[in-house]
Write a protein that holds these residues in place. Structure first.
Motif, PDB file in Angstrom:
ATOM      1  N   ASP A   8      43.405  24.901 -27.869  1.00  0.00           N
ATOM      2  CA  ASP A   8      43.332  24.531 -26.459  1.00  0.00           C
ATOM      3  C   ASP A   8      44.759  24.348 -25.940  1.00  0.00           C
ATOM      4  OD1 ASP A   8      43.058  23.302 -23.977  1.00  0.00           O
ATOM      5  OD2 ASP A   8      41.285  22.169 -24.602  1.00  0.00           O
ATOM      6  N   PHE A   9      45.316  25.420 -25.398  1.00  0.00           N
ATOM      7  CA  PHE A   9      46.709  25.401 -24.957  1.00  0.00           C
ATOM      8  C   PHE A   9      46.938  24.445 -23.785  1.00  0.00           C
ATOM      9  CE2 PHE A   9      46.565  29.459 -27.241  1.00  0.00           C
ATOM     10  CZ  PHE A   9      47.636  29.273 -28.096  1.00  0.00           C
ATOM     11  N   ASP A  10      45.956  24.310 -22.896  1.00  0.00           N
ATOM     12  CA  ASP A  10      46.095  23.375 -21.768  1.00  0.00           C
ATOM     13  C   ASP A  10      46.196  21.941 -22.272  1.00  0.00           C
ATOM     14  OD1 ASP A  10      46.021  25.431 -19.889  1.00  0.00           O
ATOM     15  OD2 ASP A  10      43.842  25.268 -19.629  1.00  0.00           O
ATOM     16  N   LEU A  11      45.333  21.584 -23.218  1.00  0.00           N
ATOM     17  CA  LEU A  11      45.381  20.241 -23.779  1.00  0.00           C
ATOM     18  C   LEU A  11      46.694  20.038 -24.531  1.00  0.00           C
ATOM     19  CD1 LEU A  11      44.104  17.502 -24.244  1.00  0.00           C
ATOM     20  CD2 LEU A  11      42.888  18.474 -26.211  1.00  0.00           C
ATOM     21  N   HIS A  12      47.154  21.054 -25.220  1.00  0.00           N
ATOM     22  CA  HIS A  12      48.438  20.966 -25.927  1.00  0.00           C
ATOM     23  C   HIS A  12      49.558  20.614 -24.947  1.00  0.00           C
ATOM     24  CE1 HIS A  12      51.741  21.891 -28.640  1.00  0.00           C
ATOM     25  NE2 HIS A  12      52.235  22.642 -27.680  1.00  0.00           N
ATOM     26  N   GLU A  13      49.600  21.280 -23.814  1.00  0.00           N
ATOM     27  CA  GLU A  13      50.628  21.012 -22.809  1.00  0.00           C
ATOM     28  C   GLU A  13      50.507  19.590 -22.257  1.00  0.00           C
ATOM     29  OE1 GLU A  13      53.285  22.812 -21.810  1.00  0.00           O
ATOM     30  OE2 GLU A  13      52.774  24.219 -23.402  1.00  0.00           O
ATOM     31  N   LEU A  14      49.284  19.160 -21.994  1.00  0.00           N
ATOM     32  CA  LEU A  14      49.073  17.804 -21.474  1.00  0.00           C
ATOM     33  C   LEU A  14      49.517  16.748 -22.486  1.00  0.00           C
ATOM     34  CD1 LEU A  14      45.580  18.248 -19.795  1.00  0.00           C
ATOM     35  CD2 LEU A  14      47.752  17.801 -18.635  1.00  0.00           C
ATOM     36  N   ASP A  17      53.234  16.586 -22.546  1.00  0.00           N
ATOM     37  CA  ASP A  17      53.707  15.836 -21.377  1.00  0.00           C
ATOM     38  C   ASP A  17      53.611  14.330 -21.626  1.00  0.00           C
ATOM     39  OD1 ASP A  17      54.232  18.155 -19.965  1.00  0.00           O
ATOM     40  OD2 ASP A  17      52.437  18.016 -18.707  1.00  0.00           O
ATOM     41  N   ILE A  38      43.034  19.598 -30.307  1.00  0.00           N
ATOM     42  CA  ILE A  38      43.640  20.829 -29.797  1.00  0.00           C
ATOM     43  C   ILE A  38      43.275  22.011 -30.683  1.00  0.00           C
ATOM     44  CG2 ILE A  38      45.859  22.037 -29.515  1.00  0.00           C
ATOM     45  CD1 ILE A  38      47.000  19.227 -28.661  1.00  0.00           C
ATOM     46  N   GLY A  65      46.453  12.667 -15.146  1.00  0.00           N
ATOM     47  CA  GLY A  65      45.759  13.455 -14.135  1.00  0.00           C
ATOM     48  C   GLY A  65      45.815  12.810 -12.768  1.00  0.00           C
TER      49      GLY A  65
END
Length: 79
Positions: A8-14, A17, A38, A65
């Motif tokens: 899950d690349f989006d979760l990785h980025e979050l 962050d 992830i 978020g």
């Protein structure tokens, strides 16, 4: 199916962050559980891991978020 199909690349980025902003400590237990989600998904967590993820990671993601949403609102508001 490639080896990255389950990540899950989006979760990785979050998560990255959160680490960068000091909301999540790198290499902590919570970070390890987030990395597992992830790479293997939430369903791969044990009950104890789910408790940690739900208690630490999920609230941090929600705060992040809400911050992003507020920034977007402020940036889109007419001058």
């Amino acid at each position: 199916m490639g080896h990255n199909d389950h990540i899950d690349f989006d979760l990785h980025e979050l998560i990255q962050d959160l680490i960068d902003e000091g909301e999540l400590e790198e290499n902590s237990d919570a970070h390890g559980v987030a990395r597992q989600v992830i790479h293997q998904g939430y369903d791969s967590l044990s009950p104890k891991q789910r408790t940690l993820y739900d208690a630490v990671v999920v609230p941090a993601l929600k705060r992040r978020g809400e911050e992003v949403e507020m920034i977007q609102r402020m940036n889109s508001a007419p001058d």
